[in-house]
Structure formats: C-alpha cells, structure tokens
Motif scaffolding. Structure first.
Motif, mmCIF file in Angstrom:
data_model
loop_
_atom_site.group_PDB
_atom_site.id
_atom_site.type_symbol
_atom_site.label_atom_id
_atom_site.label_comp_id
_atom_site.label_asym_id
_atom_site.label_seq_id
_atom_site.Cartn_x
_atom_site.Cartn_y
_atom_site.Cartn_z
ATOM 1 N N GLN A 266 1.814 -6.865 2.562
ATOM 2 C CA GLN A 266 1.916 -5.474 2.126
ATOM 3 C C GLN A 266 3.234 -5.230 1.390
ATOM 4 O OE1 GLN A 266 1.413 -2.846 5.458
ATOM 5 N NE2 GLN A 266 -0.773 -3.260 5.665
ATOM 6 N N GLN A 295 0.409 7.304 -4.061
ATOM 7 C CA GLN A 295 -0.968 6.940 -4.419
ATOM 8 C C GLN A 295 -1.169 5.432 -4.270
ATOM 9 O OE1 GLN A 295 -2.157 8.273 -8.305
ATOM 10 N NE2 GLN A 295 -4.172 7.315 -8.196
ATOM 11 N N ILE A 297 0.423 3.464 -2.214
ATOM 12 C CA ILE A 297 0.371 3.195 -0.775
ATOM 13 C C ILE A 297 -1.048 3.414 -0.254
ATOM 14 C CG2 ILE A 297 1.086 4.107 1.472
ATOM 15 C CD1 ILE A 297 3.872 4.498 0.345
ATOM 16 N N ALA A 298 -1.650 4.526 -0.671
ATOM 17 C CA ALA A 298 -3.012 4.828 -0.220
ATOM 18 C C ALA A 298 -4.007 3.798 -0.744
ATOM 19 C CB ALA A 298 -3.398 6.231 -0.677
ATOM 20 N N GLU A 299 -3.882 3.418 -2.002
ATOM 21 C CA GLU A 299 -4.825 2.466 -2.593
ATOM 22 C C GLU A 299 -4.699 1.079 -1.972
ATOM 23 O OE1 GLU A 299 -3.889 2.701 -6.705
ATOM 24 O OE2 GLU A 299 -4.992 4.585 -7.027
ATOM 25 N N LEU A 300 -3.480 0.689 -1.604
ATOM 26 C CA LEU A 300 -3.257 -0.615 -0.995
ATOM 27 C C LEU A 300 -3.563 -0.623 0.500
ATOM 28 C CD1 LEU A 300 0.093 -1.584 -2.766
ATOM 29 C CD2 LEU A 300 -2.138 -2.695 -3.088
ATOM 30 N N GLY A 301 -3.751 0.569 1.078
ATOM 31 C CA GLY A 301 -3.999 0.656 2.508
ATOM 32 C C GLY A 301 -2.793 0.291 3.339
ATOM 33 N N VAL A 302 -1.606 0.564 2.804
ATOM 34 C CA VAL A 302 -0.367 0.236 3.511
ATOM 35 C C VAL A 302 -0.143 1.255 4.613
ATOM 36 C CG1 VAL A 302 2.127 0.061 3.295
ATOM 37 C CG2 VAL A 302 0.654 -0.906 1.525
ATOM 38 N N GLY A 303 0.092 0.763 5.831
ATOM 39 C CA GLY A 303 0.343 1.650 6.955
ATOM 40 C C GLY A 303 1.804 1.633 7.361
ATOM 41 N N THR A 312 7.793 8.818 2.948
ATOM 42 C CA THR A 312 7.293 8.157 1.744
ATOM 43 C C THR A 312 8.310 8.269 0.611
ATOM 44 O OG1 THR A 312 4.987 8.545 2.355
ATOM 45 C CG2 THR A 312 5.450 8.124 0.023
#
Length: 353
Positions: A266, A295, A297-303, A312
């Motif tokens: 990630q 955006q 972060i959301a697309e990569l599915g980073v938690g 953020t």
C-alpha cells in the motif's frame, strides 16, 4: 464487534486489552490497545491507554495473568491515547518501573503544542484554528496522567545491540532479556516496538497504523523499514503473534507476514499515485492535491487507524515531502501556499564588484 476493555487471550499469562476508535463527531477519544503480560514474578504493561474505564480493564487483566510481585510499565510513544493512565505504575502496590521515550517527553508534557504544530500545517482542512482545535482534541483524553513517580526514559539506560534471529536492532532489554524494547521511531519521533520472548509476541503499537504516517514528526522510511524487519522475524519463526495499537485482533504466522507485506505494498502504491498526482513537477497547492490524494486512497483501498479528513490532509503533506517537494516561502503566512521542487542547479553566482 468489540468494546472498550475487551480482552483477547494470547496465553495464560498474556492478554491484549482492546481500545477503541476515534470519533471526533461525538467527542469520543480513541484508546490504544495495551498488552498485559507476566514474566516470572513481574507484571509487564505495554501502554496504558486512557479513560477510567480502560484503567479498570487493565487492572482486571493484570489480576488475570497473576500472581506478580513487581511491575514494569513500558510506553511505546507519547500520543495521548497510549499514555493517559501511566500513573497506574504508582498504584499497583508493588515495586514498579516506568519507561518512556526521551524524544516524546516534550509532547507528553505539552500535548496541545504538539498537536497544534500538526494542525497548523493543514489550516485549510481544519474546522478550527490550530490552537483551538488542538485544545479541543486533547481535552477529550481524560484523565491525562502520563507520568508516574518512577518514570524514567529508556535513554537513561545503556543502548544495547539486540539480535533476534538474523535481525539486528538497537534498544533495551528487561527481565533478563525476556522483554525487548526495539527502537523504531517511524510513527513519531520516539516510537518503540516491543518483543515478548516467552510468548513470542511482537507488538507494533502504532507503526502499523497505515501506509503513510500522518504526524509532522513521522518518518516514512523508518515505518517501512520496521515493517520489513518484523515481517522477516515472522518468516524466520522468531515471532509468532503480531499485535498493534489499533487493530482489535491477533495475527499469527503467515497471516502476520501477509498483513505486513500488504502495508508495504500500500505504501509503495500510494507513493506512486502521489507522484502521478503531482504531474511530474510544477507548483502543487496542498488543498487541491489532498482532494485528489483522498480519492487515490479510496481507489487503492488503503486503510489505516482512525481515518478522517484531517489525518488524510496530514498524510498528503508528508507524501509531498517524501517526493522531494517543499513549501514555497509564502507558506510561512499561508498553509495552502504552493509546494514545489527545489531547483536542481546552483543559482547564478553574484556579479563581481
């Protein structure tokens, strides 16, 4: 679903006491997980969290792993969700020692200034001016008693070279080597991680909070280096159980390696996305970059622990810094002033007189 103070048993003398997530909208502080362990006749507490309810849960857990006749309290770092009940060392009724990282003393003494410094960098994303926001956030963490009568810094002890399998760390050992405190210093300036030899637990605390550190004193390289080193310990069988400060579960063996590798993947993917968002150079406005970064972060599915828009934004600035961009001089007066890359050549020499 877990609740504050729930316990996960690791063995008959080791438990993980679970904290909870941050909820600023409802004025709820987060609470870091704590490890409670007994080695011989010594109680070992790794972090003490915050709130009176969590304090009571720690005492219950300490009774559960007993009997013990002395105590060792270890602080992994100075953030308020990990240190609020540190004076518990004075109330255990047995001889006790308490250690904290020297590099985190300033923020433990004055947490408002520490958090204000991080919030000042993202004034365009914060709902209040930095000093007021820092005061509000810190006020949630009560009672806040980060020091005990016995508190000392790790750095008052001689630094040791600690070998675990093929890995080399520097840090400090306790209880005849059964407790190993390893310097990591990624999540914040003084951070340490803890290895409990007898139960083979490696406690990352907040070094595993996510793919990118958020605080102004975070060091991305150190975060990634320690994640890689810890993955190696699991691959070699030198660690069996992974715990951390904000994941309410245990990870064992191959699952721990997969989790650590996932964090590193990630981190590299997120930095690659950030590089693409900068367009290869030019001037970058932090607020605009942060919107696109969120955006990505959301697309990569980073938690990560305690996700919220302010964290953020803080991560986004650290990502720009990692890419070699720096605030332009106007940033002294405007937190949203552009960032750009320093020139790669020397300025023209001054004309001779």
């Amino acid at each position: 679903m877990t609740a504050l103070g729930d316990v996960i048993e690791i063995d008959d003398r080791t438990v993980l006491v679970l904290g909870r997530e941050l909820d600023l909208a409802h004025d709820q502080p987060d609470v870091g997980n704590a490890l409670v362990h007994r080695v011989g006749d010594t109680l070992v507490l790794v972090d003490t969290g915050v709130t009176t309810a969590f304090r009571a849960a720690l005492l219950t857990a300490a009774d559960r792993v007993g009997p013990w006749f002395r105590a060792l309290v270890l602080t992994t770092h100075g953030h308020p969700d990990h240190v609020g009940n540190n004076d518990l060392a004075d109330e255990l009724g047995v001889p006790a020692e308490h250690y904290v990282p020297a590099r985190d003393l300033a923020q433990m003494r004055d947490p408002e200034s520490y958090w204000a410094r991080s919030f000042e960098r993202i004034a365009w994303a914060a709902p209040l001016p930095a000093p007021a926001l820092a005061a509000r956030v810190v006020s949630l963490f009560t009672p806040m008693r980060p020091f005990a009568a016995t508190t000392r810094t790790y750095e008052e002890r001689p630094l040791e070279l600690i070998r675990i399998g093929s890995r080399r760390f520097t840090g400090w050992t306790f209880a005849d080597g059964a407790v190993r405190v390893l310097r990591s210093q990624g999540h914040c300036a003084g951070h340490v991680i803890v290895h409990l030899r007898d139960c083979n637990v490696l406690h990352l605390s907040d070094e595993g909070n996510g793919a990118c550190g958020a605080m102004y004193d975070a060091d991305q390289l150190k975060i990634q280096t320690v994640l890689g080193a810890v993955a190696g310990l699991f691959e070699e069988g030198e660690a069996a159980t992974l715990t951390d400060g904000h994941t309410f579960a245990l990870r064992r063996g191959a699952e721990a390696v997969s989790h650590l590798d996932g964090l590193l993947e990630q981190a590299t993917a997120l930095q690659g996305a950030a590089l693409g968002l900068t367009g290869g150079g030019g001037r970058i406005v932090p607020s605009a970059f942060t919107a696109r970064y969120a955006q990505a972060i959301a697309e990569l599915g980073v938690g990560g622990a305690n996700p919220n828009p302010m964290f953020t934004a803080m991560m986004a600035l650290n990502e720009l810094d990692e890419l070699g961009l720096r605030p332009e001089p106007a940033a002294d007066a405007d937190a949203d002033a552009p960032w750009s890359r320093p020139a790669l050549h020397d300025p023209a020499p001054p004309s001779p007189r």
